[in-house]
Design a protein around this motif. Structure first.
Motif, PDB file in Angstrom:
ATOM      1  N   ALA A 106     -29.096  43.023  30.261  1.00  0.00           N
ATOM      2  CA  ALA A 106     -29.256  41.723  30.250  1.00  0.00           C
ATOM      3  C   ALA A 106     -28.014  41.056  31.361  1.00  0.00           C
ATOM      4  N   ASP A 107     -27.098  41.438  31.503  1.00  0.00           N
ATOM      5  CA  ASP A 107     -26.175  40.770  32.464  1.00  0.00           C
ATOM      6  C   ASP A 107     -26.321  40.952  33.714  1.00  0.00           C
ATOM      7  N   THR A 108     -26.675  42.320  34.014  1.00  0.00           N
ATOM      8  CA  THR A 108     -27.052  42.910  35.300  1.00  0.00           C
ATOM      9  C   THR A 108     -28.337  42.295  36.163  1.00  0.00           C
ATOM     10  N   PHE A 109     -29.363  41.978  35.271  1.00  0.00           N
ATOM     11  CA  PHE A 109     -30.482  41.385  35.829  1.00  0.00           C
ATOM     12  C   PHE A 109     -30.739  39.946  35.399  1.00  0.00           C
ATOM     13  N   GLY A 110     -29.762  39.447  34.713  1.00  0.00           N
ATOM     14  CA  GLY A 110     -29.755  38.011  34.156  1.00  0.00           C
ATOM     15  C   GLY A 110     -30.946  37.506  33.362  1.00  0.00           C
ATOM     16  N   ILE A 111     -31.147  38.304  32.498  1.00  0.00           N
ATOM     17  CA  ILE A 111     -32.468  37.975  31.514  1.00  0.00           C
ATOM     18  C   ILE A 111     -31.848  38.052  29.929  1.00  0.00           C
ATOM     19  N   THR A 112     -32.680  37.589  29.173  1.00  0.00           N
ATOM     20  CA  THR A 112     -32.555  37.606  27.902  1.00  0.00           C
ATOM     21  C   THR A 112     -33.271  38.614  27.379  1.00  0.00           C
ATOM     22  N   ILE A 113     -32.625  39.503  26.598  1.00  0.00           N
ATOM     23  CA  ILE A 113     -33.446  40.571  25.717  1.00  0.00           C
ATOM     24  C   ILE A 113     -33.458  40.325  24.337  1.00  0.00           C
ATOM     25  N   ASP A 114     -34.616  40.041  23.897  1.00  0.00           N
ATOM     26  CA  ASP A 114     -34.955  39.714  22.344  1.00  0.00           C
ATOM     27  C   ASP A 114     -34.670  41.167  21.480  1.00  0.00           C
ATOM     28  N   ASN A 115     -35.304  42.188  21.847  1.00  0.00           N
ATOM     29  CA  ASN A 115     -35.572  43.339  20.891  1.00  0.00           C
ATOM     30  C   ASN A 115     -35.349  44.664  21.973  1.00  0.00           C
ATOM     31  N   TYR A 116     -35.139  45.492  21.218  1.00  0.00           N
ATOM     32  CA  TYR A 116     -34.832  46.944  22.005  1.00  0.00           C
ATOM     33  C   TYR A 116     -35.102  47.974  21.066  1.00  0.00           C
ATOM     34  N   VAL A 117     -35.553  49.280  21.527  1.00  0.00           N
ATOM     35  CA  VAL A 117     -35.757  50.445  20.825  1.00  0.00           C
ATOM     36  C   VAL A 117     -35.083  51.648  21.657  1.00  0.00           C
ATOM     37  N   SER A 118     -34.652  52.694  21.134  1.00  0.00           N
ATOM     38  CA  SER A 118     -34.398  54.030  21.697  1.00  0.00           C
ATOM     39  C   SER A 118     -35.244  55.127  21.232  1.00  0.00           C
ATOM     40  N   LEU A 119     -36.103  55.755  22.287  1.00  0.00           N
ATOM     41  CA  LEU A 119     -36.801  56.865  21.928  1.00  0.00           C
ATOM     42  C   LEU A 119     -36.457  58.173  22.660  1.00  0.00           C
ATOM     43  N   THR A 120     -37.004  59.382  21.723  1.00  0.00           N
ATOM     44  CA  THR A 120     -36.835  60.381  22.299  1.00  0.00           C
ATOM     45  C   THR A 120     -38.027  60.761  23.069  1.00  0.00           C
ATOM     46  N   ASN A 121     -37.807  61.734  23.814  1.00  0.00           N
ATOM     47  CA  ASN A 121     -39.105  62.109  24.799  1.00  0.00           C
ATOM     48  C   ASN A 121     -40.337  62.314  24.015  1.00  0.00           C
ATOM     49  N   ASP A 122     -40.310  63.272  22.622  1.00  0.00           N
ATOM     50  CA  ASP A 122     -41.549  63.294  21.959  1.00  0.00           C
ATOM     51  C   ASP A 122     -41.798  62.008  21.528  1.00  0.00           C
ATOM     52  N   ALA A 123     -41.075  61.131  21.099  1.00  0.00           N
ATOM     53  CA  ALA A 123     -41.486  59.743  20.546  1.00  0.00           C
ATOM     54  C   ALA A 123     -41.995  59.122  21.622  1.00  0.00           C
ATOM     55  N   PHE A 124     -41.614  59.073  23.058  1.00  0.00           N
ATOM     56  CA  PHE A 124     -42.335  58.523  23.862  1.00  0.00           C
ATOM     57  C   PHE A 124     -43.601  58.938  24.169  1.00  0.00           C
TER      58      PHE A 124
END
Length: 135
Positions: free
Chosen positions: A58-76
């Motif tokens: 968010a800081d690097t790109f000057g954006i607001t992030i409302d939600n996030y998720v982390s995925l494994t390769n299999d989940a992706f």
């Protein structure tokens, strides 16, 4: 979202913005080696997990992030297949040369409309270059 390998190390990240009013979905890939401050995104994720990674992106790109998720390769792979894959037209040729055998090599010519499934994650996330030389 962030994709981690089997050891929990950040492989890559993607910022996805859904803009229903404009009828657009904007996708911005973020390399694990993108630098924020004095650290790479991978280092930030290793030290502070998703909370610190979200703040750094968010800081690097000057954006607001409302939600996030982390995925494994299999989940992706499963998620991509559930939504029916991704339709994509590359601006330049994309290819991946398998370390295992020629049957697993992947190539998509530039300008060709292609439907990608989760199994195609390899050439979307693995560079065709290593140590400055083509693999």
């Amino acid at each position: 979202f962030a994709r981690v390998n089997s050891k929990g190390v950040l492989a890559d990240a993607t910022v996805i913005r859904v803009a229903p009013d404009a009828k657009k979905i904007i996708i911005m890939p973020v390399s694990a080696f993108t630098v924020s401050g004095s650290q790479t995104m991978r280092e930030i994720h290793e030290e502070g997990g998703m909370v610190k990674l979200e703040a750094a992106v968010a800081d690097t790109f000057g954006i607001t992030i409302d939600n996030y998720v982390s995925l494994t390769n299999d989940a992706f792979e499963n998620a991509a297949d559930i939504v029916g894959g991704i339709t994509y037209t590359p601006d330049e040729e994309l290819y991946y040369l398998s370390q295992d055998n020629d049957e697993n090599d992947i190539a998509i010519p530039s300008g060709d409309l292609t439907k990608l499934s989760g199994s195609h994650k390899t050439y979307l996330s693995v560079s065709c270059f290593q140590r400055g030389q083509e693999r």
